[in-house]
Design a protein around this motif. Sequence first.
Motif, short mmCIF file in Angstrom:
data_model
loop_
_atom_site.label_atom_id
_atom_site.label_comp_id
_atom_site.label_asym_id
_atom_site.label_seq_id
_atom_site.Cartn_x
_atom_site.Cartn_y
_atom_site.Cartn_z
N VAL A 9 0.85 -1.27 -0.02
CA VAL A 9 -0.28 -0.13 -0.02
C VAL A 9 1.02 1.34 -0.17
O VAL A 9 1.88 1.49 1.04
CB VAL A 9 -0.94 -0.06 1.13
CG1 VAL A 9 -1.86 1.23 1.10
CG2 VAL A 9 -1.97 -1.26 1.39
N GLY A 10 0.65 2.05 -0.85
CA GLY A 10 1.33 3.41 -1.04
C GLY A 10 2.84 3.17 -1.65
O GLY A 10 3.97 3.18 -1.07
N SER A 11 2.95 2.30 -2.70
CA SER A 11 4.10 1.47 -3.25
C SER A 11 5.33 2.65 -3.79
O SER A 11 6.47 2.49 -3.85
CB SER A 11 4.00 0.80 -4.37
OG SER A 11 2.88 -0.41 -3.83
N GLY A 12 4.58 4.01 -3.98
CA GLY A 12 5.61 5.10 -4.47
C GLY A 12 6.81 4.68 -5.33
O GLY A 12 6.65 4.29 -6.53
N GLY A 13 8.03 4.70 -4.97
CA GLY A 13 9.35 4.41 -5.64
C GLY A 13 9.64 2.91 -5.62
O GLY A 13 10.66 2.74 -5.95
N GLY A 14 8.77 2.22 -5.11
CA GLY A 14 9.01 1.04 -5.25
C GLY A 14 9.44 0.17 -3.93
O GLY A 14 9.66 -1.13 -3.94
N PHE A 15 9.64 1.00 -2.92
CA PHE A 15 10.15 0.26 -1.56
C PHE A 15 8.96 -0.07 -0.54
O PHE A 15 7.97 0.98 -0.46
CB PHE A 15 11.05 1.49 -0.85
CG PHE A 15 12.16 1.74 -1.86
CD1 PHE A 15 13.39 0.78 -1.76
CD2 PHE A 15 12.42 3.02 -2.52
CE1 PHE A 15 14.31 1.14 -2.85
CE2 PHE A 15 13.30 3.27 -3.15
CZ PHE A 15 14.40 2.49 -3.16
N PRO A 16 8.60 -1.14 -0.13
CA PRO A 16 9.37 -2.27 -0.03
C PRO A 16 9.31 -3.29 -1.38
O PRO A 16 10.17 -4.17 -1.58
CB PRO A 16 9.25 -2.98 1.02
CG PRO A 16 7.85 -2.66 1.20
CD PRO A 16 7.77 -1.18 0.79
N ALA A 17 8.22 -3.34 -2.08
CA ALA A 17 7.56 -4.25 -3.03
C ALA A 17 8.42 -4.77 -4.06
O ALA A 17 8.73 -5.91 -4.38
CB ALA A 17 6.20 -3.81 -3.55
N LEU A 18 9.20 -3.64 -4.69
CA LEU A 18 10.16 -4.22 -5.65
C LEU A 18 11.41 -4.98 -5.33
O LEU A 18 11.89 -5.86 -5.67
CB LEU A 18 10.51 -3.21 -6.56
CG LEU A 18 9.29 -2.61 -7.51
CD1 LEU A 18 9.57 -1.40 -8.53
CD2 LEU A 18 8.46 -3.76 -8.00
#
Length: 191
Positions: free
Chosen positions: A74-83
């Motif tokens: 939720v709130g992936s923004g610049g890819g942290f932490p998902a990527l």
Amino acid sequence: MSDFERFASAMRGFGIACDCESIERLAIFRHAFFAWNTTHNISAVRDSRTFERYCIDCAHPLRFVRPFASLLDVGSGGGFPALVLGALVPSAHLCLVEPNKKKAAFLLIASQQMGLHCTILRKRIENIQGQSAELLCSRALCAPDVFLPLVAHICTRAILLYTGSQKLANSEITGFVHEHYETIHYLYKEL
């Protein structure tokens, strides 16, 4: 020692598997991140050293979270932490929730270049219906006591919150395991 050598060393120290393909995915992420960040300002991260520290902070919870086949960030923004988590667990399906158009576009392109199984939802979390994931996570989106009611409708097996504040980590949130690495505090709960 290069950025990714330090990253791989940190992963070994954590007991987290980090193969050459994971490092290659992170290198692709870094290249896309800085290319986009230069013109679109998707994050406050401005240098490789800070990028590496963010990657280590994001990967650290793999030491204690249960293995997952799907993740909703939720709130992936610049890819942290998902990527970062996707680079290390490439078999997982990622669902990235990011309402900002330019950030969502970045996430789509970066995840495709990294070869990840990823869905981008350009919506606010309150407007997401019918989503489920084994692990729901968020990094510094808002205080846990504000965040948890916002995601109560998401079907998940575990929740992982990243916060830079000891005060937030020690707030009145019950039932969460509190972990800490350097300046990041993690709240984790299996449901």
